[in-house]
Design an enzyme around this catalytic site. Structure first.
Site, PDB file in Angstrom:
ATOM      1  CB  SER A  24      -0.913   0.034   1.241  1.00 44.02           C
ATOM      2  OG  SER A  24      -0.061   0.222   2.463  1.00 44.02           O
ATOM      3  N   GLY A  25       1.942   1.122   0.065  1.00 47.04           N
ATOM      4  CA  GLY A  25       2.750   2.068   0.030  1.00 47.04           C
ATOM      5  C   GLY A  25       2.878   2.616   1.142  1.00 47.04           C
ATOM      6  CE  LYS A  26       2.457  -1.165   5.941  1.00 49.41           C
ATOM      7  NZ  LYS A  26       2.333  -2.029   4.325  1.00 49.41           N
ATOM      8  CD  GLU A  94       7.485  -4.907   7.530  1.00 53.31           C
ATOM      9  OE1 GLU A  94       5.793  -5.250   7.419  1.00 53.31           O
ATOM     10  OE2 GLU A  94       7.468  -4.481   6.077  1.00 53.31           O
ATOM     11  CD  GLN A  96       4.166  -5.927  10.671  1.00 50.44           C
ATOM     12  OE1 GLN A  96       4.484  -4.089  11.205  1.00 50.44           O
ATOM     13  NE2 GLN A  96       4.563  -6.508   9.478  1.00 50.44           N
TER      14      GLN A  96
HETATM   15  P1  ADP Z   1       4.455  -1.111   1.645  1.00 54.53           P
HETATM   16  O1  ADP Z   1       5.442  -0.821   2.697  1.00 54.53           O
HETATM   17  O2  ADP Z   1       3.007  -0.858   2.181  1.00 54.53           O
HETATM   18  O3  ADP Z   1       4.304  -2.563   1.875  1.00 54.53           O
HETATM   19  P2  ADP Z   1       6.171  -0.007  -0.811  1.00 54.53           P
HETATM   20  O4  ADP Z   1       5.855   1.596   0.175  1.00 54.53           O
HETATM   21  O5  ADP Z   1       6.548  -1.281   0.054  1.00 54.53           O
HETATM   22  O6  ADP Z   1       4.473  -0.351  -0.021  1.00 54.53           O
HETATM   23  O7  ADP Z   1       5.703   0.131  -2.000  1.00 54.53           O
HETATM   24  C1  ADP Z   1       4.548   0.121  -3.017  1.00 54.53           C
HETATM   25  C2  ADP Z   1       4.184   0.060  -3.901  1.00 54.53           C
HETATM   26  O8  ADP Z   1       3.995  -1.549  -5.135  1.00 54.53           O
HETATM   27  C3  ADP Z   1       3.930   1.321  -5.250  1.00 54.53           C
HETATM   28  O9  ADP Z   1       4.226   2.448  -4.955  1.00 54.53           O
HETATM   29  C4  ADP Z   1       3.733   0.606  -6.259  1.00 54.53           C
HETATM   30  O10 ADP Z   1       4.938   0.564  -7.112  1.00 54.53           O
HETATM   31  C5  ADP Z   1       4.648  -1.298  -5.895  1.00 54.53           C
HETATM   32  N1  ADP Z   1       3.003  -1.976  -5.794  1.00 54.53           N
HETATM   33  C6  ADP Z   1       2.992  -3.330  -6.142  1.00 54.53           C
HETATM   34  N2  ADP Z   1       1.508  -3.981  -6.387  1.00 54.53           N
HETATM   35  C7  ADP Z   1       1.185  -3.040  -5.917  1.00 54.53           C
HETATM   36  C8  ADP Z   1      -0.378  -3.035  -5.763  1.00 54.53           C
HETATM   37  N3  ADP Z   1      -1.310  -4.392  -5.513  1.00 54.53           N
HETATM   38  N4  ADP Z   1      -0.939  -1.776  -5.087  1.00 54.53           N
HETATM   39  C9  ADP Z   1      -0.524  -0.840  -4.708  1.00 54.53           C
HETATM   40  N5  ADP Z   1       1.010  -0.193  -5.231  1.00 54.53           N
HETATM   41  C10 ADP Z   1       1.859  -2.229  -5.801  1.00 54.53           C
HETATM   42 MG    MG Z   2       6.777  -1.667   3.988  1.00 53.58          MG
END
Ligand code: ADP
Ligand code: MG
Ligand code: ZN
Length: 216
Positions: A24-26, A94, A96
């Site tokens: 989600s981009g966290k 992370e 959690q």
């Molecule tokens: P998180 O930390 O929440 O796991 P990240 O910040 O590491 O997320 O990564 C977000 C990036 O993941 C987005 O900007 C995009 O490039 C990529 N991405 C891959 N799959 C998806 C998806 N299903 N929805 C949104 N972003 C995705």
């Molecule tokens: Mg992450």
């Protein structure tokens, strides 16, 4: 002691929580905020749990390959040992994985006048709130819920679908182990279960019986 220090306002700290499902981009948002703090000449330190070894020890890394140097620790309490006396902003990714200790440590830092920004998964692979995120969300001054894109239908997604059959709550994301799913496409019982439209009659609200007396 003479001097002006005691007339200055107290340094006020606070807690920011960035939550949401995987992808989600966290981490991106955490990196964005921390980089801006550095631009503002703030002294920043970043931590992550050492259980998260997906991309090596020394960095937090987003799925879009943005990265920032970090310190890996096993328990939240170790953060205090690594904390430099002049640090003003603390980032934790992370969060959690640190369990209930994280709440105590994060509150302590904010009470000391630090800006604390934490990012973490708010639901596990079954869609159950992931402790201590509910507690962190309750005590934080600022909260942000990020959504991913559902890989099945393209709608906003707030759940992490586990693709591997595994009953452990913590299964650190090997590539392809999880994907983002919306409410309608999410299968808590596992990805093998068929995706079908939810039946309205199955919902407690439609049946009426699950609504507490006071809420009717
Ligand atoms: P998180 O930390 O929440 O796991 P990240 O910040 O590491 O997320 O990564 C977000 C990036 O993941 C987005 O900007 C995009 O490039 C990529 N991405 C891959 N799959 C998806 C998806 N299903 N929805 C949104 N972003 C995705
Ligand atoms: Mg992450
Ligand atoms: Zn969907």
């Amino acid at each position: 002691m003479a001097g002006p220090m005691h007339v200055l306002p107290k340094n006020v700290g606070w807690i920011e929580v960035i939550c949401g499902p995987m992808f989600s981009g966290k981490t991106e948002e955490l990196i964005r905020r921390l980089k801006r703090a550095e631009l503002g000449q703030q002294r920043v330190q970043i931590f992550k749990p050492s259980i998260d070894r997906r991309y090596g020890e020394g960095q937090i890394v987003s799925h879009s390959e943005q990265r920032l140097d970090s310190t890996s620790i096993e328990r939240a309490e170790e953060l205090l040992e690594h904390l430099r006396p002049d640090t003003q902003v603390v980032g934790i990714d992370e969060v959690q994985f640190f369990g209930a200790d994280a709440v105590r440590i994060v509150e302590r830092l904010a009470d000391r006048g630090l800006r604390v920004i934490v990012a973490g998964l708010d639901q596990d692979y079954r869609g159950v709130p992931f402790d201590p995120m509910p507690q962190l969300l309750a005590v934080a001054e600022y909260i942000t819920k990020e959504l991913a894109v559902c890989v099945v239908c393209g709608n906003p997604a707030h759940r992490s679908q586990r693709l591997a059959a595994d009953g452990r709550r913590i299964l650190v994301g090997a590539r392809g182990a999880y994907e983002a799913r919306c409410r309608a496409c999410f299968r808590p019982e596992g990805d093998a279960a068929p995706v079908e439209a939810p039946a309205q009659a199955d919902l407690p609200l439609a049946a009426g019986s699950a609504v507490p007396e006071a809420a009717r």
